[in-house]
Design a protein around this motif. Sequence first.
Motif, PDB file in Angstrom:
ATOM      1  N   SER A 119       0.797  -1.220   0.005  1.00 31.29           N
ATOM      2  CA  SER A 119       0.020  -0.063  -0.080  1.00 31.29           C
ATOM      3  C   SER A 119       1.037   1.366  -0.094  1.00 31.29           C
ATOM      4  O   SER A 119       0.509   2.356  -0.648  1.00 31.29           O
TER       5      SER A 119
ATOM      6  N   ASP B 188      -5.395  -1.403  -4.929  1.00 27.30           N
ATOM      7  CA  ASP B 188      -5.093  -2.160  -3.865  1.00 27.30           C
ATOM      8  C   ASP B 188      -6.094  -3.009  -3.329  1.00 27.30           C
ATOM      9  O   ASP B 188      -7.269  -2.550  -2.874  1.00 27.30           O
TER      10      ASP B 188
ATOM     11  N   GLN C 189      -7.422   0.742  -0.468  1.00 26.21           N
ATOM     12  CA  GLN C 189      -7.595  -0.656   0.100  1.00 26.21           C
ATOM     13  C   GLN C 189      -8.965  -0.436   0.908  1.00 26.21           C
ATOM     14  O   GLN C 189      -9.692  -1.378   0.916  1.00 26.21           O
TER      15      GLN C 189
HETATM   16 MG   LIG Z   1      -2.064  -2.569   2.141  1.00 29.21          MG
END
Ligand SMILES: [Mg+2]
Lengths: 260, 258
Positions: free
Chosen positions: B48, B166, B89
């Motif tokens: 990330s 993500d 994410q």
């Molecule tokens: Mg991550």
Amino acid sequence: MSHFDIDEYAYLESPFHSFDPRAKFVSILVLMFSVVLLNDIRILAVGLLLAVALVLVSRIPLLFVIGRLKWVALFVLAVVVVLPFSVSGTALFSVGVLTFTKEGLLQALVISLKAFSVVLLIFPMLATMKFVNFIKALEKLHMPNRLVQMITLTYRYIFVLLNEIQRTLRSIESRGYGRRTSILGLKNLGNAIGMLLVRSYERGGRIFDAMVSRGYNGTMETLREFEINSKDWAKAASIVAVAVLLHVAAFTSSIYVGGT
Amino acid sequence: MKGNGKPMVVRNLSYRYSDGTSALEDVSFEITDGDSVALVGPNGAGKSTLLLHLNGILSKQDGSIEILGMPLERKNVGSIRKRVGLVFQDPEDQLFMSTVFDDIAFGPINMGLPEEQVRERVRWALTEVGLNGYEDRCPHHLSLGEKKKVSVATVLSMGPEVILLDEPTSNLDPLARRRMIEMLKGLRATKLIASHDIEMLLGICDRAILLDNGRVVADGKTADVLTDPELLREHGLEVPMLVKLFGSDALDVIREDF
Ligand SMILES: [Mg+2]
Ligand SMILES: Nc1ncnc2c1ncn2[C@@H]1O[C@H](COP(=O)(O)OP(=O)(O)OP(=O)(O)O)[C@@H](O)[C@H]1O
């Protein structure tokens, strides 16, 4: 968490539900101001009746309305108890060193009438549209964009925050800390609240990142058109007319009856 | 326009969070135009963090990044973001407007597109993620998987040349996951996909970068990197069942399947 739905009554059918959000917002706002600026107790009583009538027309369940009014009543009660004793004037009776005055009582009544009328008017104004449309109406009415953004983000994240609070409390409880007050319990609660603040702060940062990465440059715009038609104009005009009439009535009665 | 046909060139990138956690160390790689690249690694590997660098949300502390031929610097960041889309994410961070429509329209509006085109793009993006008819829904009432799909749509609608994803398949049910994979496969953009869903990555990506502890530990063909049980295990990753069964032929099996 009881499932709180801000749009719960936005899907009913009534003249207010079909009313253009902008016209509705502005015209009822005018009516609210008109009521707040009145000082004649009889006209205010008429105003309150009007507000009740509008709530009835809007078809919002009365139980729901009364449930919300409780909180206003609490505030008004405080005023009603305090004012008659604190405003000087013709004494009606006295308790110890405190005198209960007629002027005080009148003022308390005036304030209560105004408070109830205005709060009642909020229902046909806001509960009859989806909150999103309210935000949209503000945007279309050229409210400062910063304000619109703040309301949008608050509306979006208040639920996330509530959720997080609930999760935090649950996890504290499930790890064995009851609601009983103890030093340890309080300390843990304190930590949890601290964590919540940190998490909210960091989330704020990430949301900002997400906005920026989609080209946010300080203003937030949306597309959605409201169609205002002649019915909307007619409704808005009648509400504004009523607002004006209240003051005309107050003015004439002050001339002929000699004022309050 | 794309410089040297390498929309992404990262050299010796290192990053340390303000609390001292070193998240990236000396990361270097390039991505060729039109490539689909998998980014894998255990939790905390720095995936990330890396993605956040690639459209300028985190600013590099060390090393250099070149996106679409432009060095990632303050003066370029605006034009880079218009062409590089990032799906976060956590969809809760990605969706901030009060309706699905407004959220997907947010990017295109900021790009200054005319209204009709914005509407057209929103419609298209919703169709791509299979959520037609969700326009007026509020994000907070959506399921996690639906939120994820809308998040992807908010970036699709901007028509990015490079798309950074993500965990695009987390929380999706099997059917939705399959649709997402098909959609991503059909998408004409340079893709960098961070995920733990190795089968999905095998299905979509030609190349894989394996990150562990902030370092690139492997970079090569998906067929080599993601079907090497020893390598995967060594870096705390699950060896997909298909790889266990078919070894390096797993790739063909998966490609046929998707
Ligand atoms: Mg991550
Ligand atoms: N805001 C932050 N502040 C401090 N440290 C952070 C922050 N975000 C991430 N880290 C740390 O940086 C490292 C890399 O994190 P990153 O989120 O990039 O991992 P990841 O590969 O995406 O993991 P996952 O598979 O769990 O998503 C981790 O050790 C993490 O704890």
